[in-house]
Design an enzyme around this catalytic site. Structure first.
Site, PDB file in Angstrom:
ATOM      1  N   ASP A   1       3.207  -6.558   3.526  1.00 25.48           N
ATOM      2  CA  ASP A   1       3.269  -5.476   4.386  1.00 25.48           C
ATOM      3  C   ASP A   1       3.515  -5.121   6.065  1.00 25.48           C
ATOM      4  O   ASP A   1       2.505  -5.304   7.019  1.00 25.48           O
ATOM      5  CB  ASP A   1       1.384  -5.071   4.285  1.00 25.48           C
ATOM      6  CG  ASP A   1       0.612  -3.501   4.662  1.00 25.48           C
ATOM      7  OD1 ASP A   1       1.732  -2.479   5.155  1.00 25.48           O
ATOM      8  OD2 ASP A   1      -0.290  -3.884   5.490  1.00 25.48           O
TER       9      ASP A   1
ATOM     10  N   GLU B   1      -4.585   1.626   2.372  1.00 31.87           N
ATOM     11  CA  GLU B   1      -4.910   0.696   2.985  1.00 31.87           C
ATOM     12  C   GLU B   1      -5.172   1.313   5.003  1.00 31.87           C
ATOM     13  O   GLU B   1      -6.199   0.647   5.601  1.00 31.87           O
ATOM     14  CB  GLU B   1      -4.059  -0.175   3.155  1.00 31.87           C
ATOM     15  CG  GLU B   1      -3.611  -1.839   3.852  1.00 31.87           C
ATOM     16  CD  GLU B   1      -3.509  -1.097   5.554  1.00 31.87           C
ATOM     17  OE1 GLU B   1      -3.866  -2.188   6.217  1.00 31.87           O
ATOM     18  OE2 GLU B   1      -3.118   0.083   6.229  1.00 31.87           O
ATOM     19  N   GLU B   2      -4.367   2.483   4.958  1.00 31.69           N
ATOM     20  CA  GLU B   2      -4.355   2.870   6.589  1.00 31.69           C
ATOM     21  C   GLU B   2      -5.714   3.310   7.220  1.00 31.69           C
ATOM     22  O   GLU B   2      -5.678   3.144   8.136  1.00 31.69           O
ATOM     23  CB  GLU B   2      -2.843   4.141   6.740  1.00 31.69           C
ATOM     24  CG  GLU B   2      -1.901   3.613   6.482  1.00 31.69           C
ATOM     25  CD  GLU B   2      -1.537   2.787   7.171  1.00 31.69           C
ATOM     26  OE1 GLU B   2      -2.199   2.318   8.188  1.00 31.69           O
ATOM     27  OE2 GLU B   2      -0.598   2.551   7.451  1.00 31.69           O
TER      28      GLU B   2
ATOM     29  N   HIS C   1       3.247   3.062  12.851  1.00 27.86           N
ATOM     30  CA  HIS C   1       2.044   3.996  12.744  1.00 27.86           C
ATOM     31  C   HIS C   1       3.325   5.225  13.205  1.00 27.86           C
ATOM     32  O   HIS C   1       2.357   6.258  14.065  1.00 27.86           O
ATOM     33  CB  HIS C   1       1.293   4.261  13.304  1.00 27.86           C
ATOM     34  CG  HIS C   1       0.483   2.854  12.372  1.00 27.86           C
ATOM     35  ND1 HIS C   1      -1.149   2.791  12.710  1.00 27.86           N
ATOM     36  CD2 HIS C   1       0.323   2.617  11.311  1.00 27.86           C
ATOM     37  CE1 HIS C   1      -1.581   1.990  11.892  1.00 27.86           C
ATOM     38  NE2 HIS C   1      -1.108   1.605  11.149  1.00 27.86           N
TER      39      HIS C   1
ATOM     40  N   HIS D   1       1.453  -1.496  -0.347  1.00 25.81           N
ATOM     41  CA  HIS D   1       0.161  -0.006  -0.129  1.00 25.81           C
ATOM     42  C   HIS D   1       0.801   1.412   0.127  1.00 25.81           C
ATOM     43  O   HIS D   1       2.133   1.362   0.711  1.00 25.81           O
ATOM     44  CB  HIS D   1      -1.012  -0.004   1.127  1.00 25.81           C
ATOM     45  CG  HIS D   1      -0.313   0.201   2.488  1.00 25.81           C
ATOM     46  ND1 HIS D   1      -0.267   1.628   2.890  1.00 25.81           N
ATOM     47  CD2 HIS D   1      -0.097  -1.123   3.267  1.00 25.81           C
ATOM     48  CE1 HIS D   1       0.087   1.508   4.681  1.00 25.81           C
ATOM     49  NE2 HIS D   1       0.265  -0.061   4.154  1.00 25.81           N
TER      50      HIS D   1
END
Length: 461
Positions: free
Chosen positions: A357, A329-330, A427, A283
């Site tokens: 991922d 995607e996030e 993140h 992604h």
């Protein structure tokens, strides 16, 4: 003599099959060695990742960075002379963080500043910020047991750590992440005015880890932020000593109207069944304050590299091979859904899809989602991977972006790298290019190329 001739006749087919099987193994072994040698000596993934992370930078869906990333990966695949490169339109959520957040533990007149980050999708606080007493809980049930009288008007602090005893850190993440995704709404249902959540990492540091959250239908909407693990430890200790402790935070985020964006797709056309597809993908989006090197710049460049390696080695695929850079995607999965919807509407047959991922760390295996027979067939290639330290074929899933292809009968595979360091960066603002090992990244790309080669050559049935 007749018995001997009969025995020879009966054995001949088996012997012939054995010889051909051995010949195929030798040819495959030689070609896979070429894949790894080329990736490790002439690989392009690391320099692609450097540009994506340092020149393009953060690329949350709907942002200028995301648009720049789309253009960059499209241009790269054109420069590599893929047979066809195109964009697929996707409407994506557009959430913006705004000015940097402020957070503090308040003990009477004393304020201790602590690192926080608004959770993706959260609303802002009032302009002056939000200050209230704090209720610490570890589970939703513990929160409910307190009752609304004890929670109303307070800030709920979810402080359940990822389980450090889980050797698979993704299992530890799975056991803790519900408090980030659903915690704010669970807190608001009990009358809370705000929510802070311990960052999803096993590491103790001063770096807050953001991530997506979702407001439940019908529940009041309250601001929510992640607090660094060191700050979480300090707040918990302070609350035990001084239950009247308050927490203050101020954040300026907002959700704008959905924005146009794109999946980026590059193809190497098949020579036998070009209307059947095999995908490798990652992604393209990352969180707004991170370069997104491991999550998921690595997966994107590995996917491009996997197709490039087969191309430069002169491999002529049976099926059309696609490198897909999924968007969003996030905080929405709109890219993966749009890709699968397009495949269904066009009646495209996707035989298999591989996703990376889980960071650019040393590859250990592939998770497989398919029928028992399909899994058994792929697991039968284990011997070809063992020389490269890849010993885990079968256990695990595919990936979020390729998941929507599953109901269409596509076999799904997820690259499984070593997971011990992934959540140090996941993140968070420290997910930067310097945290990625060139060699580990290239090994992952070569592993994906080797798996793609075997899937294309032998099929999944």
């Amino acid at each position: 003599m007749k018995k001997i001739l009969l025995a020879v006749a009966l054995l001949s087919p088996l012997t012939k099959t054995s010889v051909f099987a051995q010949a195929d193994y030798q040819a495959d072994s030689v070609f896979i060695r070429k894949i790894f040698n080329t990736a490790l000596s002439e690989g392009k993934s690391y320099e692609m990742l450097k540009t994506l992370t340092q020149d393009v930078g953060p690329r949350l869906s709907g942002s200028a960075g995301a648009a720049k990333a789309v253009e960059y990966t499209r241009d790269v695949m054109k420069q590599l002379q893929f047979d066809n490169v195109f964009l697929q339109n996707v409407m994506v959520p557009h959430w913006v963080r705004g000015a940097k957040e402020q957070g503090a533990i308040v003990i009477g007149k004393q304020k201790i500043s602590v690192p926080i980050a608004a959770l993706g999708g959260s609303v802002a606080t009032a302009k002056e910020g939000l200050k209230a007493r704090v209720i610490e809980v570890k589970t939703f049930q513990e929160l409910r047991d307190l009752g609304t009288e004890k929670v109303k008007g307070k800030i709920v602090f979810f402080n359940r750590p990822m389980d450090p005893t889980r050797l698979n850190t993704f299992e530890a993440y799975g056991g803790a992440v519900d408090q980030r995704g659903a915690g704010p709404s669970e807190a608001s249902k009990m009358g809370a005015v705000g929510c802070i959540v311990r960052s999803m990492t096993t590491r103790l540091d001063d770096i807050p880890h953001t991530g997506s959250m979702r407001y439940a239908s019908g529940a009041p909407i309250i601001p929510a932020a992640a607090i660094s693990t060191n700050a979480a430890e300090l707040l918990s200790k302070t609350l035990k000593e001084k239950p009247e402790t308050e927490f203050y935070f101020k954040q300026n985020c907002e959700t704008l109207p959905d924005a146009p964006s794109h999946n980026v797709i590059g193809e190497l056309k098949g020579v036998k069944t070009p209307a059947e597809y095999m995908v490798v993908g990652g992604h393209l989006d990352s969180w707004d304050f991170a370069q997104g090197a491991h999550d998921d710049g690595s997966g994107c460049v590995q996917s491009i590299e996997a197709v490039r390696l087969l191309k430069v080695l002169g491999y002529k695929p049976n099926n059309t091979l696609r490198a897909v850079m999924y968007i969003n995607e996030e905080n929405g999965l709109k890219g993966g859904i749009a890709y699968a919807d397009s495949a269904k509407s066009k009646n495209e047959k996707h035989v298999a899809a591989i996703e990376s991922d889980r960071g650019g760390f040393t590859p250990l295996g592939f998770g497989i989602v398919g029928t028992p027979a399909q899994k058994a067939k792929i697991m039968g290639w284990q011997k070809l991977f063992s020389a490269y330290g890849i010993h885990e074929l079968g256990v695990g899933g595919g990936g979020a972006d390729i998941g929507p292809l599953g109901p269409q009968g596509t076999v799904l595979l997820g690259l499984i790298p070593d997971s011990q360091r992934y959540f140090d960066y996941h993140h968070a603002s420290n997910d930067s290019f310097d945290k990625v090992s060139k060699r580990e990244l290239e090994l992952g790309a070569a592993s994906m190329a080797a798996m793609l080669y075997l899937l294309d050559k032998y099929g999944v049935n």
